[in-house]
Design a protein around this motif. Structure first.
Motif, mmCIF file in Angstrom:
data_model
loop_
_atom_site.group_PDB
_atom_site.id
_atom_site.type_symbol
_atom_site.label_atom_id
_atom_site.label_comp_id
_atom_site.label_asym_id
_atom_site.label_seq_id
_atom_site.Cartn_x
_atom_site.Cartn_y
_atom_site.Cartn_z
ATOM 1 N N ILE A 20 68.391 64.899 45.470
ATOM 2 C CA ILE A 20 67.874 64.105 44.938
ATOM 3 C C ILE A 20 69.391 63.353 44.826
ATOM 4 O O ILE A 20 70.715 64.171 44.784
ATOM 5 C CB ILE A 20 67.931 64.466 43.659
ATOM 6 C CG1 ILE A 20 66.568 66.036 43.748
ATOM 7 C CG2 ILE A 20 67.789 63.888 42.499
ATOM 8 C CD1 ILE A 20 66.102 66.261 42.519
ATOM 9 N N LYS A 21 69.264 61.852 44.559
ATOM 10 C CA LYS A 21 69.528 60.482 44.946
ATOM 11 C C LYS A 21 69.890 60.577 43.021
ATOM 12 O O LYS A 21 71.456 60.797 43.126
ATOM 13 C CB LYS A 21 69.756 59.551 44.910
ATOM 14 C CG LYS A 21 69.179 59.405 46.494
ATOM 15 C CD LYS A 21 69.045 57.601 47.025
ATOM 16 C CE LYS A 21 68.315 58.111 48.221
ATOM 17 N NZ LYS A 21 67.692 56.473 49.212
ATOM 18 N N ASP A 22 69.838 60.551 41.786
ATOM 19 C CA ASP A 22 70.213 60.488 41.195
ATOM 20 C C ASP A 22 70.389 61.437 40.069
ATOM 21 O O ASP A 22 68.912 61.845 38.850
ATOM 22 C CB ASP A 22 69.539 59.454 40.411
ATOM 23 C CG ASP A 22 69.821 58.708 38.647
ATOM 24 O OD1 ASP A 22 70.821 59.368 38.430
ATOM 25 O OD2 ASP A 22 68.637 57.369 38.295
ATOM 26 N N SER A 23 71.213 62.468 40.312
ATOM 27 C CA SER A 23 70.656 63.708 39.236
ATOM 28 C C SER A 23 71.738 63.517 37.526
ATOM 29 O O SER A 23 70.849 63.790 36.795
ATOM 30 C CB SER A 23 72.881 63.956 39.820
ATOM 31 O OG SER A 23 73.941 63.069 39.484
ATOM 32 N N GLY A 24 71.985 61.990 37.173
ATOM 33 C CA GLY A 24 72.092 61.325 35.825
ATOM 34 C C GLY A 24 70.490 61.366 35.335
ATOM 35 O O GLY A 24 70.533 61.746 34.154
ATOM 36 N N LYS A 25 70.146 60.763 36.438
ATOM 37 C CA LYS A 25 68.438 60.860 35.579
ATOM 38 C C LYS A 25 67.846 61.644 35.402
ATOM 39 O O LYS A 25 67.144 62.724 34.758
ATOM 40 C CB LYS A 25 67.939 59.786 36.445
ATOM 41 C CG LYS A 25 66.689 59.334 36.410
ATOM 42 C CD LYS A 25 65.584 58.577 37.277
ATOM 43 C CE LYS A 25 63.542 58.549 36.589
ATOM 44 N NZ LYS A 25 63.690 57.349 37.706
ATOM 45 N N LEU A 26 67.805 63.435 36.175
ATOM 46 C CA LEU A 26 67.741 64.400 35.732
ATOM 47 C C LEU A 26 68.059 65.149 35.122
ATOM 48 O O LEU A 26 66.988 65.914 34.147
ATOM 49 C CB LEU A 26 67.673 64.772 38.153
ATOM 50 C CG LEU A 26 66.752 66.227 38.379
ATOM 51 C CD1 LEU A 26 65.727 65.908 38.413
ATOM 52 C CD2 LEU A 26 67.424 66.845 39.888
ATOM 53 N N ARG A 40 69.285 63.546 32.163
ATOM 54 C CA ARG A 40 67.627 63.599 30.602
ATOM 55 C C ARG A 40 66.699 63.891 31.137
ATOM 56 O O ARG A 40 66.305 64.811 29.897
ATOM 57 C CB ARG A 40 68.023 62.279 31.113
ATOM 58 C CG ARG A 40 69.789 61.214 30.967
ATOM 59 C CD ARG A 40 69.772 59.649 30.925
ATOM 60 N NE ARG A 40 68.635 59.802 31.878
ATOM 61 C CZ ARG A 40 69.366 58.026 33.444
ATOM 62 N NH1 ARG A 40 70.639 59.064 32.970
ATOM 63 N NH2 ARG A 40 69.158 57.851 33.608
ATOM 64 N N LYS A 41 65.939 63.863 32.204
ATOM 65 C CA LYS A 41 64.671 64.857 31.950
ATOM 66 C C LYS A 41 64.667 66.539 32.099
ATOM 67 O O LYS A 41 64.345 66.615 31.042
ATOM 68 C CB LYS A 41 64.171 65.306 33.213
ATOM 69 C CG LYS A 41 62.590 65.407 33.488
ATOM 70 C CD LYS A 41 62.492 65.276 34.952
ATOM 71 C CE LYS A 41 60.920 66.141 35.385
ATOM 72 N NZ LYS A 41 60.297 65.523 36.789
ATOM 73 N N VAL A 42 65.806 67.234 32.190
ATOM 74 C CA VAL A 42 66.484 68.846 31.765
ATOM 75 C C VAL A 42 66.280 68.149 30.281
ATOM 76 O O VAL A 42 65.718 69.586 29.393
ATOM 77 C CB VAL A 42 67.243 68.973 32.941
ATOM 78 C CG1 VAL A 42 67.565 70.323 32.585
ATOM 79 C CG2 VAL A 42 66.338 69.304 34.318
#
Length: 436
Positions: A210-216, A218-220
């Motif tokens: 997964i490239k965007d860990s920051g976006k991930l 925020r989802k968590v």
């Protein structure tokens, strides 16, 4: 001597009422000895049938984490290395080992309740295992992300590169609250979400591409803000793939419907397009003949990750088995090697394995593991709409025309030229007829 009475089934002897009472009392006592399943329970044994058919997908190959596999002889070689990692980790913090043990002891009962199977270990043995294994996990995450590299030459043999997948086996888990509390104790100056941030980066770089860990992240965090919690690493991977909006059960959904595979959909006029940026594999959409599917990277541990998530859903999320819904949908979509070819060509699947037949087989394996509570099937409406679209004859005609006459610029040019030639020929024939 105990009396018996005659007249039982097939002439066999019956026990007297006294014997029946004694047997009933014995059974009742056994039932009373059973412990209720605690609400914290979230770590399960994989059904033996599943494990026998595909042992490597469910059983640790290098390292034991937690109590289920702690006594396996083939995994004992890593125990010494765990202590090395523990020793190094303790140099990173000003907290004494006694303090960690004290905190872990207070969490012991809740941690023990997290395991579905009864743990036949004393309090001291159980606490010892969880602390050593937790520190081993911490140090490996730190080393992987190089957030605080040390110059000490204590690195493990090459087999350590394979331990990462052992961390995401359902039977090889430590409750997340244990890891989180111990890590925050070690680094009290960090933000409360520090360990979660590191876990997400670790998973995104080592387990799931997964490239965007920051976006991930925020989802968590949004998931946690809704009142949910992370059970363990397998649960965290499931959260990564949850849909943007969760579906509630519907009485209108009373069956699982099949649908055409990818090639058949294309032949029926459905356009298959990739969705480059998506929050979930389940963000699949169908409208006006266009089926949009998020990009899926199929790499080495794809089957292992998906299979363990699906077993977790079967045991813990029976009515919300969203990843199972995705696996079932993709099993129908990817039926043959030709379907894989098409989806790779359209950018929907990125094949890191290098062999399409293996990819098709993986989808079949994973799809068979799926557990679905039919009234909550997330992709029911899309499957139903695809079937309806494919049953319209004119869609097939349009698709055939585009495929046979408009599949490339040269084909389009040839088709236009042919139409012009036919038109001129027709006009010339009319003109000749009128001149007579």
């Amino acid at each position: 001597m105990e009396k018996r009475s005659r007249g039982g089934v097939d002439g066999k002897e019956n026990y007297t009422s006294t014997s029946i009472d004694a047997l009933a009392t014995s059974v009742r006592n056994k039932m009373e000895e059973l412990l209720e399943i605690p609400p914290e329970c979230c770590i399960y044994r994989v059904p033996l049938k599943r494990k026998v058919s595909n042992k490597k997908v469910y059983t640790p190959q290098v390292v034991s984490i937690g109590p289920f596999h702690c006594n396996k002889k083939e995994l004992q070689g890593m125990e010494e290395h765990k202590l090395r990692y523990m020793k190094v980790f303790l140099t990173r913090t000003n907290i004494n080992l006694d303090d960690f043990i004290s905190v872990m002891t207070r969490m012991e009962k809740k941690a023990r309740n997290s395991y579905f199977e009864k743990i036949d270990l004393s309090v001291d043995e159980f606490v010892k295992i969880l602390i050593i294994d937790s520190f081993f996990i911490f140090e490996n995450i730190i080393e992987e992300l190089r957030v605080d590299p040390l110059d000490q030459a204590f690195y493990l043999p090459n087999q350590v590169s394979h331990f990462k997948t052992d961390l995401v086996l359902l039977e090889n888990q430590i409750p997340f609250f244990v890891l989180d509390n111990l890590f925050n104790l070690a680094f009290p100056q960090g933000p409360p979400t520090l360990f979660l941030e590191l876990c997400i980066k670790f998973m995104a770089s080592s387990i799931v591409p997964i490239k965007d860990s920051g976006k991930l992240q925020r989802k968590v965090v949004e998931y946690l803000n809704l009142g949910h919690e992370i059970k363990h690493f397998v649960d965290l991977l499931r959260i990564f793939h949850l849909p943007s909006t969760l579906r509630t059960a519907s009485a209108m959904v009373d069956e699982l419907i099949s649908m055409p595979n990818a090639v058949q959909l294309q032949e029926a006029g459905v356009q298959l397009l990739k969705v480059s940026s998506s929050d979930s594999l389940l963000d699949i959409k169908f409208s006006k003949g266009v089926l949009e599917i998020p990009v899926l990277i199929v790499q080495e541990c794809f089957e292992l990750v998906m299979s363990n998530i699906l077993i977790l859903e079967r045991c813990h999320y029976s009515y919300q088995s969203y990843i199972g819904h995705y696996a079932f949908f993709m099993q129908m979509l990817v039926d043959t090697d030709k379907d894989v070819d098409l989806l790779i060509h359209n950018g929907i699947i990125e094949d890191w394995l290098g062999k399409n037949s293996i990819v098709a087989e993986l989808f079949h394996k994973v799809g068979r593991e799926a557990w679905i509570y039919i009234p909550s099937y997330y992709l029911y409406d899309i499957s139903k709409s695809l079937n309806a679209y494919c049953n319209v004859t004119r869609h097939k005609w349009k698709a055939a025309f585009r495929r046979d006459y408009c599949s490339s610029p040269w084909m389009i040019a040839s088709t236009i030229a042919a139409v012009i030639l036919l038109t001129l020929t027709f006009l010339s024939t009319i003109a000749s007829f009128l001149a007579l």
